[in-house]
Design a protein around this motif. Sequence first.
Motif, PDB file in Angstrom:
ATOM      1  N   TYR A 108      49.682  36.505  30.252  1.00  0.00           N
ATOM      2  CA  TYR A 108      48.330  36.593  29.692  1.00  0.00           C
ATOM      3  C   TYR A 108      47.285  36.087  30.690  1.00  0.00           C
ATOM      4  CZ  TYR A 108      50.547  37.402  25.159  1.00  0.00           C
ATOM      5  OH  TYR A 108      51.282  37.923  24.124  1.00  0.00           O
ATOM      6  N   LEU A 109      47.603  35.006  31.370  1.00  0.00           N
ATOM      7  CA  LEU A 109      46.672  34.457  32.353  1.00  0.00           C
ATOM      8  C   LEU A 109      46.424  35.458  33.477  1.00  0.00           C
ATOM      9  CD1 LEU A 109      48.007  30.796  32.638  1.00  0.00           C
ATOM     10  CD2 LEU A 109      45.971  31.578  31.428  1.00  0.00           C
ATOM     11  N   TYR A 110      47.504  36.090  33.911  1.00  0.00           N
ATOM     12  CA  TYR A 110      47.380  37.081  34.984  1.00  0.00           C
ATOM     13  C   TYR A 110      46.486  38.245  34.548  1.00  0.00           C
ATOM     14  CZ  TYR A 110      48.591  40.940  38.052  1.00  0.00           C
ATOM     15  OH  TYR A 110      48.518  42.011  38.916  1.00  0.00           O
ATOM     16  N   GLU A 111      46.712  38.761  33.362  1.00  0.00           N
ATOM     17  CA  GLU A 111      45.917  39.894  32.874  1.00  0.00           C
ATOM     18  C   GLU A 111      44.458  39.496  32.681  1.00  0.00           C
ATOM     19  OE1 GLU A 111      46.745  42.973  32.688  1.00  0.00           O
ATOM     20  OE2 GLU A 111      48.833  42.595  33.276  1.00  0.00           O
ATOM     21  N   HIS A 112      44.220  38.268  32.253  1.00  0.00           N
ATOM     22  CA  HIS A 112      42.859  37.764  32.082  1.00  0.00           C
ATOM     23  C   HIS A 112      42.135  37.746  33.432  1.00  0.00           C
ATOM     24  CE1 HIS A 112      39.734  35.125  30.229  1.00  0.00           C
ATOM     25  NE2 HIS A 112      39.687  34.581  31.441  1.00  0.00           N
ATOM     26  N   MET A 113      42.765  37.151  34.423  1.00  0.00           N
ATOM     27  CA  MET A 113      42.142  37.052  35.744  1.00  0.00           C
ATOM     28  C   MET A 113      41.973  38.428  36.389  1.00  0.00           C
ATOM     29  SD  MET A 113      43.803  33.516  37.297  1.00  0.00           S
ATOM     30  CE  MET A 113      45.528  33.906  36.924  1.00  0.00           C
ATOM     31  N   LYS A 114      42.959  39.284  36.205  1.00  0.00           N
ATOM     32  CA  LYS A 114      42.889  40.630  36.765  1.00  0.00           C
ATOM     33  C   LYS A 114      41.723  41.406  36.153  1.00  0.00           C
ATOM     34  CE  LYS A 114      45.550  44.937  37.155  1.00  0.00           C
ATOM     35  NZ  LYS A 114      46.857  45.593  36.859  1.00  0.00           N
ATOM     36  N   ALA A 115      41.525  41.296  34.845  1.00  0.00           N
ATOM     37  CA  ALA A 115      40.442  42.020  34.174  1.00  0.00           C
ATOM     38  C   ALA A 115      39.083  41.623  34.739  1.00  0.00           C
ATOM     39  CB  ALA A 115      40.487  41.753  32.670  1.00  0.00           C
ATOM     40  N   ILE A 116      38.906  40.329  35.012  1.00  0.00           N
ATOM     41  CA  ILE A 116      37.636  39.871  35.568  1.00  0.00           C
ATOM     42  C   ILE A 116      37.494  40.345  37.012  1.00  0.00           C
ATOM     43  CG2 ILE A 116      36.317  37.811  36.201  1.00  0.00           C
ATOM     44  CD1 ILE A 116      37.680  36.463  33.752  1.00  0.00           C
ATOM     45  N   GLY A 117      38.583  40.298  37.759  1.00  0.00           N
ATOM     46  CA  GLY A 117      38.541  40.777  39.132  1.00  0.00           C
ATOM     47  C   GLY A 117      38.152  42.237  39.229  1.00  0.00           C
ATOM     48  N   LYS A 118      38.625  43.036  38.289  1.00  0.00           N
ATOM     49  CA  LYS A 118      38.327  44.469  38.289  1.00  0.00           C
ATOM     50  C   LYS A 118      36.903  44.756  37.791  1.00  0.00           C
ATOM     51  CE  LYS A 118      42.463  46.017  39.525  1.00  0.00           C
ATOM     52  NZ  LYS A 118      42.688  46.765  40.796  1.00  0.00           N
ATOM     53  N   ALA A 119      36.305  43.798  37.084  1.00  0.00           N
ATOM     54  CA  ALA A 119      35.005  44.040  36.443  1.00  0.00           C
ATOM     55  C   ALA A 119      33.817  43.825  37.367  1.00  0.00           C
ATOM     56  CB  ALA A 119      34.860  43.143  35.212  1.00  0.00           C
ATOM     57  N   VAL A 120      34.020  43.072  38.457  1.00  0.00           N
ATOM     58  CA  VAL A 120      32.910  42.763  39.359  1.00  0.00           C
ATOM     59  C   VAL A 120      33.308  43.075  40.796  1.00  0.00           C
ATOM     60  CG1 VAL A 120      32.018  40.955  37.846  1.00  0.00           C
ATOM     61  CG2 VAL A 120      33.643  40.357  39.660  1.00  0.00           C
ATOM     62  N   SER A 121      32.309  43.109  41.671  1.00  0.00           N
ATOM     63  CA  SER A 121      32.581  43.415  43.077  1.00  0.00           C
ATOM     64  C   SER A 121      32.397  42.216  43.996  1.00  0.00           C
ATOM     65  CB  SER A 121      31.676  44.553  43.551  1.00  0.00           C
ATOM     66  OG  SER A 121      30.306  44.206  43.402  1.00  0.00           O
ATOM     67  N   ILE A 122      31.747  41.144  43.505  1.00  0.00           N
ATOM     68  CA  ILE A 122      31.549  39.968  44.347  1.00  0.00           C
ATOM     69  C   ILE A 122      32.847  39.168  44.449  1.00  0.00           C
ATOM     70  CG2 ILE A 122      29.073  39.815  43.884  1.00  0.00           C
ATOM     71  CD1 ILE A 122      29.644  37.644  41.850  1.00  0.00           C
ATOM     72  N   PRO A 123      32.949  38.293  45.453  1.00  0.00           N
ATOM     73  CA  PRO A 123      34.175  37.498  45.609  1.00  0.00           C
ATOM     74  C   PRO A 123      34.421  36.593  44.411  1.00  0.00           C
ATOM     75  CG  PRO A 123      32.799  37.358  47.580  1.00  0.00           C
ATOM     76  CD  PRO A 123      31.979  38.022  46.535  1.00  0.00           C
ATOM     77  N   ILE A 124      35.698  36.313  44.163  1.00  0.00           N
ATOM     78  CA  ILE A 124      36.099  35.435  43.068  1.00  0.00           C
ATOM     79  C   ILE A 124      37.038  34.353  43.601  1.00  0.00           C
ATOM     80  CG2 ILE A 124      37.401  35.281  40.902  1.00  0.00           C
ATOM     81  CD1 ILE A 124      36.473  38.070  40.223  1.00  0.00           C
TER      82      ILE A 124
END
Length: 301
Positions: free
Chosen positions: A117-133
Amino acid sequence: MVEIKGICPIIATPFTEKGEVDYEDLDKLVRHLINGGCHAVTLFGIAGEYYKLSDDERKKMVEVTVKAAKETGGKTIISVTDHATEVAVKTAKFFEEAGADCLMLLPPFFLKPGAGYLYEHMKAIGKAVSIPIMAQYAPEQTGVAIAPEVFVKLQKECPNIIYYKIECKPAGPYVTNLMKLTDGAMKIFVGNAGFQIIECMDRGAIGAMPGCSMYDVYLDIYNKYVSGNRNEAIEIHNKLLPMLNHIRQNVEQIISFEKRILKKRGIISSDYCRKPSYNTDEYFDKLFEEFYVEMSERYGW
C-alpha cells in the motif's frame, strides 16, 4: 529538473502568543534562512508542527513561503502528509501549481498500512506531478518500516522520485544499502536533527534537513566537509552534539527548544507552540542556557 542538495532546514511554524499562525514571522524566517545561505527550505516537516495546522492555514503558509523564497532566490521543498492517496495526489498537484521546487513525501502511517500500500501511495503521487520528489523514511516517528528495496523499485518506476530523507536508527547502514542497490545513484539527505551527518555523508549522502534554529552551524559543518576539511567539520559537529542530545529527547521537546532559540536570536517574535506541547523544568532550562551560551559565543547569535 531542479537540483536539491546541501542544508535544507525544516521551517518552524511561527505562532503568535494567542496561538495564531504568524504569517509575517513566517515570511521573515524564510527570507532569513535563504539569505543566510541555506540551499533550500522545507515546509511541513514533522518539526514544523504540520499536524497542528488547519487546511486553510497550510494553504496560506504555502503561498507565503513560495513567494518569500522566490523573491530571495531560494528553493522550496513542501511535504505531502495526507494519509489518503486520493487526497495526497490532489495536495501534491496543488503544491506543484503553487510553485514548489520539490515535494517531500511522508508515507501514510495511521493504522500501519503494509509495504504494498505504501508503495502504491508513493507511486501515485510520483506519477501525478513532474517536479522532483523526496521520499521520507522516519520509522521512529511513524512506526512504519520500509525496506530499502521498496524505495529502489519506486525510483525505477518514478524517475522524479529521486531524493530520499533517511532518519532511521541507525541511519548509516540503511544509506549504504540504498547506495549499493542503486550503484550509488540514490540522492540521500540525513534527517534526525543531523546527528549522523558526518557518517552519512561519508556513506554518500548529499545533504541534511535539520531544524532551522541553528542552520548556520549545519552550514558550517556541511561547507567544511564538502571543501575537504572533514576533521574541522567533525570538530564543529562535536560542539553541536551536546545541545542536540539535551533538547532532542522527544519530538515536541526539540520543537519547543528550536523555537526558543529562534526567538532568542531575534528571528521570530514568539516561541509559542500549539497544545499539546512540551513542558520543561528549571534544571533543564539551566542546562539549555549553558549550551546556548557556548553556541552563541561561537556564532555571534
